[in-house]
Design an enzyme around this catalytic site. Structure first.
Site, short mmCIF file in Angstrom:
data_model
loop_
_atom_site.label_atom_id
_atom_site.label_comp_id
_atom_site.label_asym_id
_atom_site.label_seq_id
_atom_site.Cartn_x
_atom_site.Cartn_y
_atom_site.Cartn_z
N ARG A 28 0.72 -1.20 0.04
CA ARG A 28 0.13 -0.09 0.03
C ARG A 28 0.75 1.16 -0.02
O ARG A 28 1.72 1.42 0.59
CB ARG A 28 -1.05 -0.10 0.97
CG ARG A 28 -1.93 -1.10 0.97
CD ARG A 28 -2.96 -0.86 2.24
NE ARG A 28 -3.80 -2.15 2.11
CZ ARG A 28 -4.69 -2.65 1.29
NH1 ARG A 28 -5.16 -1.94 0.35
NH2 ARG A 28 -5.20 -3.96 1.21
N ASP A 29 0.48 2.28 -0.68
CA ASP A 29 1.24 3.71 -0.77
C ASP A 29 0.94 4.27 0.67
O ASP A 29 0.09 4.12 1.10
CB ASP A 29 0.72 4.41 -2.01
CG ASP A 29 1.43 5.57 -2.28
OD1 ASP A 29 2.01 5.63 -3.42
OD2 ASP A 29 1.64 6.52 -1.47
N ILE A 30 2.30 4.71 0.86
CA ILE A 30 2.01 5.39 2.30
C ILE A 30 1.41 6.68 2.25
O ILE A 30 0.99 7.18 3.37
CB ILE A 30 3.99 5.82 2.78
CG1 ILE A 30 3.86 5.73 4.20
CG2 ILE A 30 4.26 6.84 1.91
CD1 ILE A 30 5.02 5.66 4.65
N ASN A 86 4.26 6.28 -13.78
CA ASN A 86 5.14 7.65 -13.93
C ASN A 86 6.38 7.59 -14.44
O ASN A 86 7.03 6.75 -14.01
CB ASN A 86 4.94 8.62 -12.74
CG ASN A 86 3.42 8.92 -12.28
OD1 ASN A 86 2.51 8.84 -13.26
ND2 ASN A 86 3.43 8.82 -10.95
N GLU A 94 8.72 9.98 -8.51
CA GLU A 94 9.60 10.31 -7.37
C GLU A 94 10.37 9.20 -6.96
O GLU A 94 11.31 9.58 -6.46
CB GLU A 94 8.40 10.54 -6.46
CG GLU A 94 7.59 11.79 -6.50
CD GLU A 94 6.37 11.71 -5.44
OE1 GLU A 94 6.52 11.00 -4.46
OE2 GLU A 94 5.48 12.88 -5.47
N VAL A 95 10.16 7.77 -7.22
CA VAL A 95 10.88 6.63 -6.79
C VAL A 95 11.19 5.96 -7.91
O VAL A 95 10.36 5.46 -8.75
CB VAL A 95 10.01 5.90 -5.82
CG1 VAL A 95 11.00 4.68 -5.45
CG2 VAL A 95 9.66 6.62 -4.72
N HIS A 99 7.12 0.97 -11.06
CA HIS A 99 5.98 0.54 -10.03
C HIS A 99 4.84 0.93 -10.97
O HIS A 99 4.60 2.12 -11.68
CB HIS A 99 5.93 1.22 -8.70
CG HIS A 99 6.22 2.77 -8.65
ND1 HIS A 99 7.46 3.27 -8.86
CD2 HIS A 99 5.51 3.89 -8.52
CE1 HIS A 99 7.50 4.31 -8.78
NE2 HIS A 99 6.15 4.68 -8.59
N HIS A 101 0.97 2.23 -10.17
CA HIS A 101 -0.08 2.38 -9.16
C HIS A 101 -1.56 1.78 -9.58
O HIS A 101 -1.89 2.06 -10.59
CB HIS A 101 -0.37 4.03 -9.01
CG HIS A 101 0.82 4.70 -8.90
ND1 HIS A 101 1.09 5.24 -7.77
CD2 HIS A 101 1.97 5.16 -9.59
CE1 HIS A 101 2.17 6.07 -7.54
NE2 HIS A 101 2.88 5.91 -8.79
P1 AMP Z 1 5.86 7.83 -8.35
O1 AMP Z 1 5.61 9.48 -8.25
O2 AMP Z 1 5.12 7.19 -9.28
O3 AMP Z 1 7.45 7.74 -8.16
O4 AMP Z 1 5.23 7.42 -7.01
C1 AMP Z 1 5.93 6.94 -5.78
C2 AMP Z 1 4.98 6.60 -4.72
O5 AMP Z 1 5.86 6.10 -3.88
C3 AMP Z 1 4.48 7.80 -4.37
O6 AMP Z 1 2.73 7.59 -4.29
C4 AMP Z 1 4.56 7.61 -2.57
O7 AMP Z 1 3.52 8.11 -1.89
C5 AMP Z 1 5.10 6.23 -2.54
N1 AMP Z 1 5.94 6.10 -1.43
C6 AMP Z 1 6.99 6.61 -1.10
N2 AMP Z 1 7.64 6.12 0.03
C7 AMP Z 1 6.95 5.12 0.27
C8 AMP Z 1 7.06 3.95 1.29
N3 AMP Z 1 7.72 3.89 2.16
N4 AMP Z 1 6.03 3.09 1.33
C9 AMP Z 1 5.05 3.03 0.50
N5 AMP Z 1 4.79 4.15 -0.44
C10 AMP Z 1 5.88 5.01 -0.64
#
Ligand code: AMP
Length: 115
Positions: A28-30, A86, A94-95, A99, A101
């Site tokens: 689950r997304d945080i 993304n 962001e990460v 992944h 969503h």
């Molecule tokens: P993106 O912008 O597509 O890279 O999405 C990265 C997602 O990772 C965002 O929706 C964040 O809320 C989520 N995220 C960041 N850190 C964590 C975490 N520790 N556990 C779960 N989700 C996370």
């Protein structure tokens, strides 16, 4: 350096894991943007969609069948949901660990806000 998601997959940092197999982990997304917001992540760290290799086709397909099964399990298959990947800056990534969503559980509105 392992990615944040690699640490969750390896259970080195906490994650609300809802599915794990030998190729894919989902958690689950945080910061959920909808009642259901799950990230489906390959266990191996592919940074972006640009880095998907031809040899990853089965893995990428598996990410989507896992997302499909999770949508059903979460009870949103019939009401509907959105799958999002993304990529890089303009895509809002962001990460840097690929992944999908899985978001749903409420009307999601337009896919992209109008300029
Ligand atoms: P993106 O912008 O597509 O890279 O999405 C990265 C997602 O990772 C965002 O929706 C964040 O809320 C989520 N995220 C960041 N850190 C964590 C975490 N520790 N556990 C779960 N989700 C996370």
């Amino acid at each position: 350096m392992p990615t944040l998601f690699e640490k969750i997959i390896a259970r080195q940092i906490p994650g609300d894991i809802v599915h794990q197999d030998d190729r894919v982990t989902a958690f689950r997304d945080i910061h959920p943007r909808a009642p259901v917001h799950i990230l489906v992540v390959p266990n191996k760290p592919i940074p972006t969609a640009n880095d998907i290799a031809d040899s990853d086709e089965a893995l990428i397909g598996h990410m989507f069948t896992v997302a499909r099964d999770l949508a059903k399990r979460e009870g949103i298959a019939e009401s509907g949901y959105r799958l999002i990947i993304n990529c890089n800056g303009d895509g809002g990534q962001e990460v840097y660990h690929l992944h999908v969503h899985l978001v749903g559980g409420a009307p999601l509105g337009p896919m992209i806000s109008r300029a």
